[in-house]
Design a protein around this motif. Structure first.
Motif, short mmCIF file in Angstrom:
data_model
loop_
_atom_site.label_atom_id
_atom_site.label_comp_id
_atom_site.label_asym_id
_atom_site.label_seq_id
_atom_site.Cartn_x
_atom_site.Cartn_y
_atom_site.Cartn_z
N PHE A 187 51.20 33.90 36.34
CA PHE A 187 51.05 34.07 37.78
C PHE A 187 51.43 32.83 38.59
O PHE A 187 50.98 31.72 38.31
CB PHE A 187 49.62 34.50 38.13
CG PHE A 187 49.14 35.69 37.34
CD1 PHE A 187 49.75 36.92 37.45
CD2 PHE A 187 48.07 35.56 36.46
CE1 PHE A 187 49.32 38.00 36.71
CE2 PHE A 187 47.63 36.65 35.72
CZ PHE A 187 48.26 37.87 35.84
N LEU A 188 52.24 33.06 39.60
CA LEU A 188 52.69 32.01 40.54
C LEU A 188 53.22 30.79 39.78
O LEU A 188 52.75 29.66 39.96
CB LEU A 188 51.55 31.60 41.47
CG LEU A 188 50.96 32.72 42.34
CD1 LEU A 188 49.83 32.19 43.19
CD2 LEU A 188 52.03 33.36 43.21
N LEU A 242 48.89 29.57 37.91
CA LEU A 242 47.47 29.80 38.14
C LEU A 242 46.68 29.68 36.85
O LEU A 242 45.60 29.08 36.81
CB LEU A 242 47.25 31.19 38.76
CG LEU A 242 47.41 31.33 40.27
CD1 LEU A 242 47.11 32.75 40.69
CD2 LEU A 242 46.51 30.35 41.01
N LYS A 243 47.23 30.25 35.77
CA LYS A 243 46.51 30.21 34.49
C LYS A 243 46.35 28.79 33.98
O LYS A 243 45.32 28.44 33.40
CB LYS A 243 47.23 31.07 33.44
CG LYS A 243 46.85 32.53 33.51
CD LYS A 243 47.29 33.28 32.28
CE LYS A 243 46.80 34.71 32.29
NZ LYS A 243 47.22 35.47 31.09
N LEU A 244 47.37 27.95 34.17
CA LEU A 244 47.26 26.55 33.75
C LEU A 244 46.16 25.85 34.54
O LEU A 244 45.35 25.10 33.96
CB LEU A 244 48.59 25.81 33.95
CG LEU A 244 48.56 24.32 33.62
CD1 LEU A 244 48.36 24.10 32.13
CD2 LEU A 244 49.82 23.61 34.11
N ARG A 245 46.10 26.11 35.82
CA ARG A 245 45.07 25.49 36.65
C ARG A 245 43.67 25.97 36.25
O ARG A 245 42.72 25.18 36.21
CB ARG A 245 45.33 25.78 38.13
CG ARG A 245 46.52 25.00 38.69
CD ARG A 245 46.93 25.50 40.07
NE ARG A 245 47.90 24.62 40.70
CZ ARG A 245 49.21 24.65 40.49
NH1 ARG A 245 49.71 25.53 39.62
NH2 ARG A 245 50.02 23.82 41.10
N TRP A 246 43.54 27.29 35.94
CA TRP A 246 42.25 27.80 35.48
C TRP A 246 41.82 27.08 34.21
O TRP A 246 40.66 26.74 34.03
CB TRP A 246 42.33 29.30 35.23
CG TRP A 246 42.62 30.13 36.45
CD1 TRP A 246 42.41 29.78 37.75
CD2 TRP A 246 43.18 31.45 36.48
NE1 TRP A 246 42.80 30.78 38.60
CE2 TRP A 246 43.27 31.83 37.85
CE3 TRP A 246 43.60 32.35 35.51
CZ2 TRP A 246 43.77 33.07 38.24
CZ3 TRP A 246 44.10 33.59 35.90
CH2 TRP A 246 44.18 33.94 37.25
N TRP A 247 42.80 26.88 33.32
CA TRP A 247 42.50 26.21 32.04
C TRP A 247 42.07 24.77 32.27
O TRP A 247 41.09 24.30 31.69
CB TRP A 247 43.74 26.28 31.14
CG TRP A 247 43.57 25.59 29.83
CD1 TRP A 247 42.76 25.93 28.80
CD2 TRP A 247 44.26 24.40 29.40
NE1 TRP A 247 42.89 25.05 27.75
CE2 TRP A 247 43.81 24.10 28.10
CE3 TRP A 247 45.22 23.57 29.98
CZ2 TRP A 247 44.28 23.00 27.37
CZ3 TRP A 247 45.70 22.49 29.25
CH2 TRP A 247 45.22 22.22 27.97
N PHE A 284 37.71 22.32 31.90
CA PHE A 284 37.22 21.08 31.27
C PHE A 284 36.32 20.27 32.20
O PHE A 284 35.63 19.35 31.75
CB PHE A 284 38.41 20.21 30.83
CG PHE A 284 39.23 20.81 29.74
CD1 PHE A 284 38.78 20.82 28.44
CD2 PHE A 284 40.47 21.37 30.02
CE1 PHE A 284 39.54 21.38 27.42
CE2 PHE A 284 41.24 21.92 29.02
CZ PHE A 284 40.78 21.94 27.70
N GLY A 285 36.35 20.58 33.50
CA GLY A 285 35.53 19.84 34.45
C GLY A 285 35.84 18.36 34.43
O GLY A 285 37.01 17.95 34.41
N ALA A 286 34.79 17.52 34.39
CA ALA A 286 34.96 16.07 34.43
C ALA A 286 35.38 15.49 33.08
O ALA A 286 35.60 14.28 32.97
CB ALA A 286 33.67 15.42 34.90
#
Length: 351
Positions: free
Chosen positions: A264-265, A313-318, A322-324
């Motif tokens: 996506f995108l 989008l999927k890369l950003r979700w991934w 991991f957070g901080a």
């Protein structure tokens, strides 16, 4: 008549071994239509049944005023399968129904339903090998790698039309409600060529081509308008009565892997570098994020992973998962994007 339709008639017809040994022409046509075969009218089916009779594949008789049909008993079919099916075959059909049953068109499932039933019968029999084969389906399963949400339900009538049209390569008229469009807004039907069906994270998508948007011939690469449609958002679907020539330049595997359609995108590829705290990124040693992935260790002990990826989008979700525990080092634009996002989050959750 196509070979597929001829085979479908032979599978539909009963034999003298069945409880109801004869079937009328109208019922044959009805069952063909249920499987997605286009027969148009009963006389066409009658002509083809007569051809099969000339080939000595079927028998006919008259009951009252109706012509009845029967398949020759020496044609072994799915109805005779339970007694001959081995335990390994039974497990295979059981697993196929469980994991792929919703990905088969009615033209296929209706023909092999007796095999599914025969598999259940075979596994239920108390034979010496039955127990370990019977228990195998309960020893395998699949789960999503992310937090599981309740999957949207699909309307069976719409899904049947879509799978049948995709299987037989038939044009469709579809009314589709994109995300965010209010239910009160009227939807105009659009003509689509269904090319493929893909399940991603529990959502069923249709890959379809819009034939009304022809590509510009002056471009170096001819590109048709092909889009993803969530099947649960299809409000109505009907075959237009036309078939289409399946595009030779389309490959579902390329569409998924090369074009990254389900990420996506997507954006142009970049070199992504991430520094991980502790064991946060250790799984990447066994499941790399890219084919050219490199792993190094920073002076502070953190693991740094670098590789060519396509931002999406999927890369950003991934990355957010991991957070901080993960720091994006490059590219600079993606690092700045996440820094701004985490700054907004800090203000939202701060006192």
């Amino acid at each position: 008549m196509t070979t597929g339709l001829k085979e479908a008639i032979l599978r539909i017809l009963p034999t003298e071994r069945d409880a109801i040994a004869w079937m009328g022409t109208s019922e044959v046509r009805h069952q063909l239509e249920e499987r997605g075969h286009r027969t148009c009218y009963s006389k066409k089916v009658l002509r083809e049944l007569a051809k099969l009779e000339k080939e000595k594949l079927v028998l006919s008789t008259i009951t009252g005023r109706e012509l009845m049909w029967q398949r020759k008993p020496w044609l072994q079919g799915a109805r005779d399968s339970a007694s001959r099916m081995g335990a390994s075959e039974a497990v295979a059909f059981h697993i196929m129904k469980r994991f792929a049953g919703n990905k088969l068109p009615a033209a296929v499932t209706r023909d092999i339903e007796p095999l599914f039933a025969a598999a259940e019968v075979r596994l239920s029999q108390e034979k010496a090998d039955s127990r370990i084969y019977r228990e195998w389906p309960d020893k395998v399963d699949s789960v999503d790698g992310t937090f599981s949400l309740i999957r949207p339900s699909l309307r069976e009538d719409i899904f049947h039309v879509i799978t049948t049209a995709t299987f037989f390569e038939r044009e469709m008229s579809v009314r589709y409600r994109p995300a965010g469009k209010p239910e009160t807004e009227e939807l105009k039907p659009k003509t689509l060529w269904p090319l493929a069906l893909v399940e991603s994270a529990g959502i069923m998508y249709m890959v379809a081509q819009d034939p009304s948007f022809e590509p510009r011939k002056d471009k170096p690469k001819i590109q048709w308008l092909r889009s993803l449609f969530r099947v649960d958002r299809v409000v109505s679907a009907a075959e237009s009565g036309k078939t289409f020539a399946y595009p030779e330049d389309f490959s579902l595997r390329d569409y998924i892997e090369s074009e990254q359609a389900f990420n996506f995108l997507t954006e142009p590829a970049v070199q992504l570098s991430i520094a991980f705290d502790g064991h946060a990124g250790s799984h990447l040693r066994e499941t790399p994020m890219s084919k050219d992935q490199r792993i190094e260790t920073l002076a502070d002990g953190r693991m740094i992973v670098t590789g060519t990826v396509i931002p999406s989008l999927k890369l950003r979700w991934w990355l957010r998962s991991f957070g901080a525990s993960a720091e994006i080092l490059a590219p600079a634009a993606l690092r700045e994007e996440f820094a701004a996002e985490y700054h907004r989050l800090s203000k939202r959750y701060g006192s």
